[in-house]
Design a protein around this motif. Structure first.
Motif, PDB file in Angstrom:
ATOM      1  N   ALA A 182       5.068  11.090  -4.833  1.00 40.87           N
ATOM      2  CA  ALA A 182       4.995  10.025  -3.832  1.00 40.87           C
ATOM      3  C   ALA A 182       6.072  10.221  -2.777  1.00 40.87           C
ATOM      4  O   ALA A 182       7.124  10.790  -3.045  1.00 40.87           O
ATOM      5  CB  ALA A 182       5.166   8.673  -4.504  1.00 40.87           C
ATOM      6  N   ASP A 183       5.790   9.759  -1.591  1.00 44.57           N
ATOM      7  CA  ASP A 183       6.802   9.787  -0.546  1.00 44.57           C
ATOM      8  C   ASP A 183       7.252   8.361  -0.291  1.00 44.57           C
ATOM      9  O   ASP A 183       6.926   7.449  -1.032  1.00 44.57           O
ATOM     10  CB  ASP A 183       6.280  10.469   0.712  1.00 44.57           C
ATOM     11  CG  ASP A 183       5.224   9.648   1.440  1.00 44.57           C
ATOM     12  OD1 ASP A 183       4.791   8.618   0.911  1.00 44.57           O
ATOM     13  OD2 ASP A 183       4.853  10.045   2.544  1.00 44.57           O
ATOM     14  N   ASP A 184       8.015   8.180   0.753  1.00 42.50           N
ATOM     15  CA  ASP A 184       8.547   6.859   1.068  1.00 42.50           C
ATOM     16  C   ASP A 184       7.659   6.068   2.009  1.00 42.50           C
ATOM     17  O   ASP A 184       8.102   5.088   2.587  1.00 42.50           O
ATOM     18  CB  ASP A 184       9.946   6.990   1.698  1.00 42.50           C
ATOM     19  CG  ASP A 184      10.954   7.510   0.700  1.00 42.50           C
ATOM     20  OD1 ASP A 184      11.877   8.216   1.127  1.00 42.50           O
ATOM     21  OD2 ASP A 184      10.821   7.203  -0.490  1.00 42.50           O
ATOM     22  N   ASP A 185       6.428   6.499   2.208  1.00 42.22           N
ATOM     23  CA  ASP A 185       5.551   5.829   3.156  1.00 42.22           C
ATOM     24  C   ASP A 185       4.838   4.676   2.454  1.00 42.22           C
ATOM     25  O   ASP A 185       3.790   4.854   1.841  1.00 42.22           O
ATOM     26  CB  ASP A 185       4.551   6.812   3.746  1.00 42.22           C
ATOM     27  CG  ASP A 185       3.941   6.284   5.026  1.00 42.22           C
ATOM     28  OD1 ASP A 185       4.273   5.150   5.425  1.00 42.22           O
ATOM     29  OD2 ASP A 185       3.124   6.995   5.622  1.00 42.22           O
ATOM     30  N   ILE A 186       5.448   3.496   2.539  1.00 38.30           N
ATOM     31  CA  ILE A 186       4.931   2.298   1.884  1.00 38.30           C
ATOM     32  C   ILE A 186       4.768   1.220   2.947  1.00 38.30           C
ATOM     33  O   ILE A 186       5.680   0.965   3.730  1.00 38.30           O
ATOM     34  CB  ILE A 186       5.897   1.795   0.793  1.00 38.30           C
ATOM     35  CG1 ILE A 186       6.117   2.883  -0.266  1.00 38.30           C
ATOM     36  CG2 ILE A 186       5.372   0.513   0.162  1.00 38.30           C
ATOM     37  CD1 ILE A 186       7.203   2.555  -1.251  1.00 38.30           C
ATOM     38  N   ALA A 187       3.610   0.608   2.988  1.00 38.02           N
ATOM     39  CA  ALA A 187       3.378  -0.543   3.874  1.00 38.02           C
ATOM     40  C   ALA A 187       3.500  -1.789   2.993  1.00 38.02           C
ATOM     41  O   ALA A 187       2.701  -1.980   2.075  1.00 38.02           O
ATOM     42  CB  ALA A 187       2.012  -0.460   4.530  1.00 38.02           C
TER      43      ALA A 187
ATOM     44  N   THR B 113      -8.309   5.381   1.597  1.00 32.93           N
ATOM     45  CA  THR B 113      -7.818   5.827   2.895  1.00 32.93           C
ATOM     46  C   THR B 113      -6.616   6.736   2.679  1.00 32.93           C
ATOM     47  O   THR B 113      -6.099   6.829   1.573  1.00 32.93           O
ATOM     48  CB  THR B 113      -7.432   4.633   3.795  1.00 32.93           C
ATOM     49  OG1 THR B 113      -6.985   5.121   5.066  1.00 32.93           O
ATOM     50  CG2 THR B 113      -6.320   3.803   3.170  1.00 32.93           C
ATOM     51  N   ARG B 114      -6.167   7.380   3.732  1.00 30.82           N
ATOM     52  CA  ARG B 114      -4.979   8.243   3.661  1.00 30.82           C
ATOM     53  C   ARG B 114      -3.775   7.612   4.352  1.00 30.82           C
ATOM     54  O   ARG B 114      -2.702   8.161   4.332  1.00 30.82           O
ATOM     55  CB  ARG B 114      -5.274   9.595   4.312  1.00 30.82           C
ATOM     56  CG  ARG B 114      -6.487  10.303   3.751  1.00 30.82           C
ATOM     57  CD  ARG B 114      -6.243  10.737   2.334  1.00 30.82           C
ATOM     58  NE  ARG B 114      -7.388  11.494   1.834  1.00 30.82           N
ATOM     59  CZ  ARG B 114      -7.824  11.408   0.595  1.00 30.82           C
ATOM     60  NH1 ARG B 114      -7.253  10.607  -0.262  1.00 30.82           N
ATOM     61  NH2 ARG B 114      -8.835  12.120   0.199  1.00 30.82           N
ATOM     62  N   ASN B 115      -3.974   6.437   4.965  1.00 33.94           N
ATOM     63  CA  ASN B 115      -2.904   5.796   5.734  1.00 33.94           C
ATOM     64  C   ASN B 115      -2.545   4.465   5.075  1.00 33.94           C
ATOM     65  O   ASN B 115      -3.398   3.590   4.943  1.00 33.94           O
ATOM     66  CB  ASN B 115      -3.386   5.572   7.173  1.00 33.94           C
ATOM     67  CG  ASN B 115      -2.334   4.954   8.057  1.00 33.94           C
ATOM     68  OD1 ASN B 115      -1.632   4.026   7.667  1.00 33.94           O
ATOM     69  ND2 ASN B 115      -2.227   5.474   9.264  1.00 33.94           N
ATOM     70  N   PRO B 116      -1.280   4.267   4.639  1.00 32.42           N
ATOM     71  CA  PRO B 116      -0.920   3.032   3.952  1.00 32.42           C
ATOM     72  C   PRO B 116      -1.115   1.772   4.789  1.00 32.42           C
ATOM     73  O   PRO B 116      -1.494   0.727   4.270  1.00 32.42           O
ATOM     74  CB  PRO B 116       0.546   3.208   3.589  1.00 32.42           C
ATOM     75  CG  PRO B 116       0.933   4.564   3.987  1.00 32.42           C
ATOM     76  CD  PRO B 116      -0.194   5.216   4.703  1.00 32.42           C
ATOM     77  N   ARG B 117      -0.890   1.848   6.104  1.00 28.57           N
ATOM     78  CA  ARG B 117      -1.068   0.660   6.946  1.00 28.57           C
ATOM     79  C   ARG B 117      -2.544   0.271   7.046  1.00 28.57           C
ATOM     80  O   ARG B 117      -2.897  -0.899   6.986  1.00 28.57           O
ATOM     81  CB  ARG B 117      -0.464   0.879   8.316  1.00 28.57           C
ATOM     82  CG  ARG B 117       1.043   0.657   8.307  1.00 28.57           C
ATOM     83  CD  ARG B 117       1.764   1.655   9.216  1.00 28.57           C
ATOM     84  NE  ARG B 117       3.139   1.900   8.794  1.00 28.57           N
ATOM     85  CZ  ARG B 117       3.489   2.712   7.803  1.00 28.57           C
ATOM     86  NH1 ARG B 117       2.606   3.341   7.088  1.00 28.57           N
ATOM     87  NH2 ARG B 117       4.766   2.897   7.490  1.00 28.57           N
ATOM     88  N   VAL B 118      -3.406   1.278   7.132  1.00 28.15           N
ATOM     89  CA  VAL B 118      -4.850   1.020   7.141  1.00 28.15           C
ATOM     90  C   VAL B 118      -5.253   0.426   5.789  1.00 28.15           C
ATOM     91  O   VAL B 118      -6.006  -0.545   5.727  1.00 28.15           O
ATOM     92  CB  VAL B 118      -5.647   2.308   7.448  1.00 28.15           C
ATOM     93  CG1 VAL B 118      -7.134   2.089   7.222  1.00 28.15           C
ATOM     94  CG2 VAL B 118      -5.372   2.767   8.871  1.00 28.15           C
ATOM     95  N   GLY B 119      -4.737   0.986   4.699  1.00 26.94           N
ATOM     96  CA  GLY B 119      -5.044   0.471   3.371  1.00 26.94           C
ATOM     97  C   GLY B 119      -4.613  -0.973   3.202  1.00 26.94           C
ATOM     98  O   GLY B 119      -5.337  -1.798   2.635  1.00 26.94           O
ATOM     99  N   LEU B 120      -3.452  -1.306   3.730  1.00 23.71           N
ATOM    100  CA  LEU B 120      -2.952  -2.680   3.659  1.00 23.71           C
ATOM    101  C   LEU B 120      -3.851  -3.618   4.458  1.00 23.71           C
ATOM    102  O   LEU B 120      -4.252  -4.677   3.971  1.00 23.71           O
ATOM    103  CB  LEU B 120      -1.515  -2.720   4.199  1.00 23.71           C
ATOM    104  CG  LEU B 120      -0.695  -3.959   3.902  1.00 23.71           C
ATOM    105  CD1 LEU B 120      -0.402  -4.064   2.416  1.00 23.71           C
ATOM    106  CD2 LEU B 120       0.601  -3.914   4.681  1.00 23.71           C
ATOM    107  N   ASN B 121      -4.196  -3.228   5.668  1.00 26.09           N
ATOM    108  CA  ASN B 121      -5.049  -4.069   6.514  1.00 26.09           C
ATOM    109  C   ASN B 121      -6.451  -4.230   5.926  1.00 26.09           C
ATOM    110  O   ASN B 121      -7.029  -5.314   5.964  1.00 26.09           O
ATOM    111  CB  ASN B 121      -5.122  -3.504   7.932  1.00 26.09           C
ATOM    112  CG  ASN B 121      -3.806  -3.650   8.663  1.00 26.09           C
ATOM    113  OD1 ASN B 121      -3.012  -4.540   8.358  1.00 26.09           O
ATOM    114  ND2 ASN B 121      -3.551  -2.770   9.615  1.00 26.09           N
TER     115      ASN B 121
ATOM    116  N   ALA C   6       0.877  -1.172   0.000  1.00 22.17           N
ATOM    117  CA  ALA C   6       0.000   0.000   0.000  1.00 22.17           C
ATOM    118  C   ALA C   6       0.914   1.220   0.000  1.00 22.17           C
ATOM    119  O   ALA C   6       1.858   1.294   0.798  1.00 22.17           O
ATOM    120  CB  ALA C   6      -0.910   0.004   1.220  1.00 22.17           C
ATOM    121  N   ILE C   7       0.657   2.141  -0.905  1.00 30.24           N
ATOM    122  CA  ILE C   7       1.589   3.221  -1.198  1.00 30.24           C
ATOM    123  C   ILE C   7       0.891   4.561  -1.034  1.00 30.24           C
ATOM    124  O   ILE C   7      -0.171   4.786  -1.622  1.00 30.24           O
ATOM    125  CB  ILE C   7       2.093   3.087  -2.654  1.00 30.24           C
ATOM    126  CG1 ILE C   7       2.591   1.666  -2.918  1.00 30.24           C
ATOM    127  CG2 ILE C   7       3.144   4.132  -2.965  1.00 30.24           C
ATOM    128  CD1 ILE C   7       2.397   1.213  -4.335  1.00 30.24           C
TER     129      ILE C   7
END
Length: 137
Positions: A87-92, A122-130, A79-80
């Motif tokens: 893009a930034d480096d916030d990747i889950a 969503t705006r949060n990659p970890r939430v998007g991944l979950n 999730a990016i």
């Protein structure tokens, strides 16, 4: 394509009516066989493949990247977070970011990678991944 490269074929979901005009959004690229999923995402940044639909930098969008090949089950890769300015480096990561693109779990019988991108809503990659993992159950 020679033995040192692998073709990656991507399809991206449309996000707005204007974006639908040119849908579906296909992209094909040859990358080194020993390249990684991190290299693939870096390429996607370079060509601005993920749309920047979010507002200012404080309002980014998250996209999920999947490996797809019927009849196998889709495999969630990452999730990016994508800002309007880039893009930034916030990747889950759902798989190790250093996994090589030629890993047999992802290569089709015809020898290429088939990938798709979807908005995670969503705006949060970890939430998007979950959320993506939860929807797969």
């Amino acid at each position: 394509m020679d033995d040192s490269t692998i073709e990656v074929m991507l399809t991206r979901q449309s996000v707005t009516a204007g974006d639908d005009y040119s849908a579906p959004h296909h992209h094909s690229v040859e990358l080194p066989r020993d390249g990684t999923f991190a290299d693939l995402i870096e390429h996607l940044w370079d060509i601005h493949y993920a749309p920047r639909t979010g507002g200012p930098e404080l309002d980014p969008d998250v996209w999920t990247l999947w490996s797809t090949e019927y009849p196998r089950e889709d495999i969630l890769i990452a999730a990016i977070r994508v800002y309007r300015t880039g893009a930034d480096d916030d990747i889950a990561w759902a798989v190790d970011e250093n996994t090589v693109l030629s890993d047999p779990r992802f290569v089709t019988e015809r020898g290429y990678l088939s990938m798709r991108m979807h908005s995670a809503g969503t705006r949060n990659p970890r939430v998007g991944l979950n959320e993506a993992r939860r929807r797969r159950r």
